[in-house]
Motif scaffolding. Sequence first.
Motif: not given
Lengths: 351, 215
Positions: B117-124, B144-148, B194-196, B205-211
């Motif tokens: 919803a924030s236009s981030v490109n997500v590879v799930d 640019n990032a990994i989310g686990m 982890a960075d965030g 979403v805020k953490v991703f944008e910050k990173l």
Amino acid sequence: MVTSLERIVAALTMQEADRVPAGPLVCGAARRVYGITYDKAARNPELWARSLIQSQKMIGHDGFLLLVDLSVECAAWGQSVDYPIESTPITKALKGDPLIKTTEDYEKLEYVDARKANRMKDVIKIAEIVAKEKGKELGVMGFVYGPAGTLSMMRGLDKMSIDLKRNPSAVKKALKVINDVLLDYTVAQMEAGVHAIVLDVLFASKFIWSRSVYDEFEGQFCTKIADEVRKHNCVVILHNCGQATYFDTMIKWYKPTGISIHYLPDGVTSLQDLKEKWGKQTAILGLMDCPKTLYMGTEEDVIREAKAQIEALAPGGGFLLCSGCEFPPNASLLNARAMVEACKMFPYKKS
Amino acid sequence: MATKEEILAGLAKAVIDGDVDTAKKWAQAAIDSNIDAFEALTKGCQQGMKVMGDRYSAGEAYIPEIMLSADAMYTTMDMLRPHLKAKAVAPGTIVMGVIEGDVHDIGKNIVKMMLEASSVNVVDLGRDVPIAAFVDKVKEVNANAIGMSSLMTTCMFKMKDVVDMLVEQGLKPKVKVMVGGAPISEEFAKSVGADGYAPDAAEAVKVFEKLMRGA
């Protein structure tokens, strides 16, 4: 000499015995005292029961919780379950193989005999062994995952949450069938000798369902289980390890003797606030932090957190120091023992 | 004929209401009116999803409502995407998944919805994702990032293996790592490198944008 069972009864009835009861809810972790892998223990009721009994001798807690895992109930209808070697068994509904694949499948669920059902019969056997051997001195608490939770293990919470908005009658038909079977499962555990039934009502939480959805899709069904427990002169304890739980809703439907929680309930800001707002209406079981303290923390961390909880919640009875959820199956057992030690170190303050 | 503002507002409201049929009508109206598809996506359906994410974090919306809204959002996104004039520049690409051994994915899915919803490109990558699969996918899509995420203490420590593998392959600190899930804490996040860490979807979403800003 106060027995563990007397200690628990006193706390649940708002009295002070010699000390606060300790309940680290050692379930899956118990198998480690015999070095048995999870997949084997979870499918062998004799081994599971022996593990519970042996681990209690080592740790010294005051009661047993007969939870194996949250996929016991759904397996009764044939939901396939995965048994990892060293982790908690889990429904394959969460791995893309749900028993209820379409909304039409809700109406295909039929009554099954809990006493003969796959996995439920194992827990009933565990109850028989533990209650027979330890029930005179220690608390023995059966466990039932509520109908909504059980259904989610056959469909997946995401799809079920959409279905209950778009096809409420189909979901309710399934819940009615499930609740009838859970009722029989509850009775079977009580007949096996447990003192209490712990009813897991996870969805009564602000981060899962609204109060009105909870009323409509679990409360109105599951209340019958609590009524049945009281008819058998057993104790109703609720477990809800979700965040911001609805104490008002849970008390309205189930009139529990105790509520077991991991986090502070909805509208409660501190341990003191919890005691003040709800401490006269229900006993509190909890709230040792499982991942942070029991899994990652040291024995000193455990004792520090336990001390704060005992000081805030124990005066006047009505508090059992328990892990907020099942004791982490891979955490140090010394941390479970530290909970018992903390209860001994910080007895009730006699006025 | 509805105005552009009415169409965007209608699209957002239909997503908020979780009303797929109405959302489809407004998406079709956006297409028929030649409204820029990127604007319809971001100011219409994604805007509606953001409202629902905020309500969920505030305890004013619940999982059923979020799931219905997501259904409406994804339906309209599928309709509007073929009409995008140029590939929009995403604020970043994140590879997401539930760590190996764990299959509880509802939290991860909510975070995914809010990032999209924030236009981030997500590879799930889904659930029960092997350690190497995270790293391989990062290299493949130049993420640019990994989310686990994880809901189980018996699995959460494997997040460190992913971080270690990123380090071994020289992908850190360029690739940022975010973690979350019920048993995960700020302390745990730090302990695995982890960075965030985010306790909920809105915060994620805020953490991703910050990173991505390098903060």
